[in-house]
Design an enzyme around this catalytic site. Structure first.
Site: not given
Length: 601
Positions: A193, A277, A319
């Site tokens: 992230e 991801n 995701d």
């Protein structure tokens, strides 16, 4: 960073009669059901115990034998290790380690408390969890939140060596355990992230020296693939297989993190794991398949070279991290003995592959609510063999930026997140803790700045509609057929790891805080006990002085419990989880406790 080791603890450790078995090697410990020497139960990740004193006939009589407060709140994932007469317990940040004397009601032998910069906390995605310690040849391994890998003397807690695996200032952190294999320890990294380019690394267990590192994304030399020998569904991956699937230099901040579980097959000498991801969560900013994110990897343990890969979700738009455990079994399939790998992916499909060749054998939904794809193409003659057939209505890429795509199932936290499943060779079934959650997903354009969030999507989560009203199921799964055998509804996601035993009992924990025991054949509930806080830890069992014990860490948190753990109230906070799990605060509260159960004398 310093070691807290009181003089009394040093004396106690020096006087302690350390069992010879503790230094006989991890393989021997794993084979001994009295001990629990690796987070996953064994190298195959089966989380199965041959102990059967506690069984389907008497599990209802379980009682609390003793408890231990960790002194830390937030989410307690993973579980304790049991080596000889010593239990090793860990905590979330600041990642304290305790050695407890099983001969003396869990008396503290030693305590290790690293001093980490608290600025790492806001960089950690989805709570400050840690999935546990590892052990090998007299050494306890701790991978701290700040990515420092520490080797501790198992007898005294003294630090042998440490090495830094990443840079939190760039967004690199750690939430995972590590896996010792022969003379190496296998280590991953978090940070998808934050636009981190992620990797798996092998360090020498004696010195901490880096032996090899394989990235998930980038040039062939970085990701350790051979264009002609490394295969994808039986075919060579070809030159620049990763680079060709990204636009420009987006791969350099492409994610593919490796914060899940690892398994190992001594016969093939392959390490198996999944990559996460791609970055960013806005698919429009990264055209292409984004290889090799969302991929099952089989790497040579000695060199790191990849033998085969399989990308489950090309160009991930939701995701759906691919980091969940790979469970290795030898089973009959279509009348033939096969060496299998079973993986329950966040994307909602349960995969069965040949772990030697990477051949895809089964890919079926393990929650009927899954709707983002109709199926995985299993026609071997098809050019899309092995690829999911995406439904346009639920494609965040096809709907486009700044469009709120609604009703996607599962949510980003997946039909199953990191909470590990278990396998029983007695039933041939897998026992899977699952999430029954859907989402709305709105991607937006985001710019990259090192060390800053690089998400690019707003999410909201809610229970799967037109169902039992809850957010979880605990299921039994047949991996050779791709079928649910039985399913138990739960009001919240089952975020605890399962344990299967030779006593025909399967254990798991719930977010409200219940430890539950069910019949492995039928799913009938046989026992439950409410611990002081929500359970996101993994159930462990061991034998001490002829008696079987069941141990579980409770302490609500993780992605599902991030609202409680971090005191968040904005429904869209926690990447959409806060609103979805708002009702959890009516059932449990923060805590940090180990609870150990046994049958009455």
């Amino acid at each position: 960073m310093r070691k807290v080791l009181a003089a009394a603890f040093v004396t106690a450790a020096a006087a302690y009669a350390w069992p010879a078995v503790a230094n006989d090697g991890l393989m021997n410990i794993i084979k001994d059901p009295k001990q629990w020497g690796i987070q996953t139960g064994d190298y195959a990740n089966t989380r199965y115990s041959k102990l059967d004193e506690v069984n389907a006939g008497n599990v209802g009589k379980l009682q609390v034998a003793w408890t231990f407060s960790t002194g830390v709140l937030r989410g307690h994932e993973g579980g304790p290790l049991i080596i000889g007469d010593v239990m090793y317990v860990h905590t979330p940040f600041p990642n304290i380690v305790y050695a407890l004397d099983l001969n003396n009601d869990g008396r503290i032998i030693w305590k290790y408390e690293p001093k980490q910069d608290p600025n790492v906390i806001p960089v950690m995605c989805c709570d400050t969890v840690n999935r546990g310690l590892a052990y090998s040849d007299g050494t306890i391994f701790l991978h701290q939140a700040d990515t420092t890998l520490v080797a501790l003397d198992a007898k005294t807690g003294a630090k042998k060596w440490s090495v830094v695996n990443g840079d939190p200032k760039k967004g690199e952190t750690n939430t995972a355990t590590v896996m010792p294999v022969k003379d190496k320890v296998i280590v991953g990294i978090s940070g998808g992230e934050f636009g981190v380019r992620c990797h798996v690394t092998a360090y020498d267990t004696k010195t901490g020296k880096q032996v090899w590192r394989g990235y998930s994304i980038g040039p062939d030399s970085d990701i350790l693939v051979d264009p002609e020998k490394t295969t994808d569904l039986g075919k060579p991956v070809g030159k620049d297989s990763s680079l060709k699937s990204w636009e420009g230099d987006q791969w350099k901040i492409g994610g593919g993190c490796t914060w899940g579980w690892y398994s190992y097959d001594p016969e093939t000498n392959l390490v198996y794991y999944g990559s996460g991801n791609p970055s960013t969560w806005n698919p429009s900013q990264r055209p292409g398949d984004n290889k090799w994110s969302m991929t099952i990897w089989a790497r040579d343990a000695d060199t790191g070279m990849a033998k085969w890969v399989y990308q489950m979700t090309p160009h991930d738009e939701w995701d759906y991290d691919g980091v969940n455990e790979m469970i290795l079994t030898d089973q009959k399939m279509d009348g033939k003995d096969r060496k299998l790998l079973t993986h329950f992916d966040r994307n909602g499909f349960g995969y069965t592959l040949d772990r030697v060749t990477g051949d895809l054998l089964v890919a079926e939904k393990f929650d009927p609510a899954v709707n983002w794809a109709t199926k995985v193409d299993m026609d071997r003659s098809s050019p899309t063999f092995g690829r999911p057939q995406v439904v346009s209505k639920y494609s965040t890429a096809q709907q486009g930026e700044d469009v709120n795509t609604k009703g996607i199932c599962p949510a980003a936290l997946g039909t199953k997140d990191q909470q590990p499943a278990a396998f029983s060779p007695k039933t041939g079934l897998f026992y899977v803790p699952t999430n029954h959650v859907c989402m709305d997903y709105e991607p937006f354009r985001v710019s990259y700045t090192a060390g800053q969030p690089y998400v690019g999507a707003t999410l909201s989560m809610y229970p799967a509609p037109n169902s039992h009203g809850g957010m979880g199921n605990f299921i039994a799964w047949d991996n050779t057929k791709g079928k649910i055998v039985w399913s138990l509804p739960e009001p919240f996601s089952v975020w605890s790891g399962a344990l299967a035993t030779a006593g025909d009992v399967v254990f798991y924990g719930t977010l409200e805080g219940y430890l539950k025991a069910v019949d492995s054949k039928t799913g009938k509930e046989l026992y439950k006990f409410k611990t002081p806080s929500g359970i996101i830890g993994n159930v462990t069992t061991y034998e001490h002085k002829g008696k079987q014990y069941i141990a579980i860490l409770s302490g609500v948190g993780g992605w599902a419990g991030i609202g409680l753990a971090a005191g968040l109230t904005d429904p869209n906070a926690g990447l959409g989880a806060v609103g979805g799990y708002a009702a959890l605060s009516s059932y449990t509260n923060l805590g940090g406790q180990l609870t150990v159960f046994a049958l009455p004398n």
